[in-house]
Design an enzyme around this catalytic site. Structure first.
Site, PDB file in Angstrom:
ATOM      1  CE  LYS A  52       6.820 122.199  94.395  1.00  0.00           C
ATOM      2  NZ  LYS A  52       5.796 123.276  94.387  1.00  0.00           N
ATOM      3  CB  SER A 127       7.057 125.826  91.642  1.00  0.00           C
ATOM      4  OG  SER A 127       6.213 125.482  92.739  1.00  0.00           O
ATOM      5  CB  SER A 151       3.022 125.767  92.592  1.00  0.00           C
ATOM      6  OG  SER A 151       3.880 126.811  92.219  1.00  0.00           O
TER       7      SER A 151
HETATM    8  N1  GLN Z   1       4.186 130.880  90.070  1.00  0.00           N
HETATM    9  C1  GLN Z   1       3.882 131.459  91.348  1.00  0.00           C
HETATM   10  C2  GLN Z   1       5.136 132.015  91.958  1.00  0.00           C
HETATM   11  O1  GLN Z   1       6.126 131.948  91.332  1.00  0.00           O
HETATM   12  C3  GLN Z   1       3.255 130.436  92.251  1.00  0.00           C
HETATM   13  C4  GLN Z   1       4.215 129.530  92.906  1.00  0.00           C
HETATM   14  C5  GLN Z   1       3.611 128.521  93.830  1.00  0.00           C
HETATM   15  O2  GLN Z   1       2.393 128.340  93.866  1.00  0.00           O
HETATM   16  N2  GLN Z   1       4.455 127.902  94.621  1.00  0.00           N
HETATM   17  O3  GLN Z   1       5.157 132.506  93.039  1.00  0.00           O
END
Ligand code: GLN
Length: 448
Positions: A52, A127, A151
């Site tokens: 990532k 994400s 994410s």
């Molecule tokens: N979707 C969640 C957010 O937008 C989790 C994001 C993540 O785990 N990095 O914060």
């Protein structure tokens, strides 16, 4: 070749922000030479891995999916990347992601959205959507993502692959660009449990450069996969999940999974998580933005990356941050700054910290009855592109079941339980006790 396969598929998927084809080729030659010299081979010798783009690789740009870091070349590698390279892995690309890991669809990437390989009209989740899509599309058998509130697990569920968020403190965060430091963890995506165990073994090596990284010895994770029975093992499920507002096919997947565990000898118990399900989201959306607003203060147009020329310092900050950050990141910085304001701190931030403690206690109580919990990974199947783009709260709901796990610092795996009528993967989540990755692998290998 494998790299040509990726090149062709990238025209559709956009799972990678920076492919590393040349680097991967020369690394393979180096490994070939090492092999010819008879050197000792690591456990991931020659295995392609996607990383990532918020995890640093020495000499490679690390964008975090943001204009702010579009041209920022990292001068060092993350601990997990050092571990991968020592084990002989070949990093073939940096994966697309929502900007600074904020989002649930990879549509907030400054480099265009990544798509779901099962259905190109749908999102891969986020994400870490690029990492999940890369593994689902066969670019690499394994990928790394980060999970602050779901994410890894939400995109893994959307793309039908395994995604593990380790216990907070199992994997070093050194070289992971921070979003919310008390919640962030790096973890793997893979298409088999054996690969999950193999990569977890490699990346969970203790590291003194992250003060929250546990020093204790890691078990041999592969050993947990050799089980055929769950005799003496307790599996908990969320009381009343049948009446939750979640997709019917997900409910069915949960009841099938419970059944399999029962048939394998597990004792099935009901657990209650009312505080987590009700207050997990608001608690997270107070704490995570608060930490993010502080962590992202370093991107000021002076030290790192993107900078806009200006007459004075304040204007430099305003212009650089104003045009370097995208809409979701700005929203989080505003929320974070708001809840930390001196007149609001007690009512919001402090209150959220108290709720976090209650969530931890609630999980402790659940784990006094069960070794592993089965819950939905997501409330819905992969949604269409654009569907939740204009309604942030709707998008935040995608992490209803994943977020409480981060607040409590627990490990959890999402895995494919079945396929829907429409041909989309249906995921479930297995949550373990602190450092209970082994229990999760054990249950998953029976369910698989
Ligand atoms: N979707 C969640 C957010 O937008 C989790 C994001 C993540 O785990 N990095 O914060």
């Amino acid at each position: 070749t494998a790299l040509e396969y990726i090149e062709v598929n990238e025209r559709n998927l956009n799972a990678l922000i920076t492919p590393l084809y040349e680097e991967a080729r020369s690394r393979s030659w180096m490994l070939d030479a090492a092999l010819a010299r008879g050197e000792e081979l690591g456990s991931l010798f020659g295995v392609p891995v996607v990383v990532k783009d918020n995890i640093t690789v020495d000499g490679v740009r690390t964008t975090c999916g943001s204009r702010m870091l579009e041209n920022w070349i990292s001068p060092y590698s993350a601990h997990v990347v050092e571990c991968l390279e020592r084990a002989g892995a070949v990093i073939i690309g940096k994966a697309n992601m929502d900007e600074f890991a904020m989002g649930s669809s990879t549509e907030f990437s400054a480099f265009g959205p990544a798509l779901n390989p099962w259905d190109l009209s749908r999102v891969p989740g986020g994400s870490s959507g690029g990492s999940a899509a890369s593994v689902a599309a066969g670019y690499a058998p394994i990928a790394l993502g980060s999970d602050t509130g779901g994410s890894i697990r939400q995109p893994a569920a959307f793309c039908g692959v395994y995604g593990l968020k380790p216990t907070y403190g199992l994997v070093s965060r050194f070289g992971l660009i921070a979003f919310a430091s008390s919640l962030d963890q790096i973890g793997p995506f893979a298409r088999s449990l054996k690969d999950v165990a193999a990569i977890l073994q490699v990346i969970s090596e203790p590291d003194a450069r992250d003060a929250t990284c546990a020093r204790k010895e890691r078990p041999n994770y592969a050993e947990f996969l050799n089980v055929t029975s769950l005799e003496g093992f307790k599996v908990g499920y969320l009381a009343g999940y049948e009446s939750l507002e979640i997709d019917d096919e997900i409910k069915r997947a949960i009841s099938q999974t419970i059944e399999i565990c029962q048939e394998s000898g597990a004792e099935i118990v009901e657990v209650d998580l009312p505080i987590s399900t009700r207050y997990g989201l608001p608690c997270y959306y107070t704490i995570a933005p608060a930490e993010a607003s502080s962590n992202l203060a370093r991107f000021d147009g002076v030290q790192y990356g993107f900078s806009v020329a200006a007459d004075d310092l304040k204007e430099l900050y305003l212009k650089s941050r104003g045009s370097g950050f995208g809409p979701e990141v700005k929203r989080r910085i505003l929320i974070g700054t708001f809840v930390l304001g001196s007149s609001r701190y007690d009512a919001y931030y402090l209150q959220a910290q108290k709720v976090r403690q209650l969530i931890i206690r609630e999980f402790n109580a659940a784990f006094s009855k069960a070794d592993v919990l089965i819950t939905p990974a997501t409330p819905t199947l992969p949604f269409k592109r654009g569907e939740k783009l204009t309604d942030p709260v709707k998008a935040y709901m995608a992490d209803l079941f994943t977020i409480p796990v981060n607040l409590a610092g627990l490990p959890a795996l999402s895995m494919r339980a079945s396929m829907s009528q429409s041909g989309l993967p249906v995921g479930v989540q297995l949550i373990g006790k602190k450092f209970g990755e082994g229990d999760i692998l054990k249950a998953a290998s029976v369910i698989e």
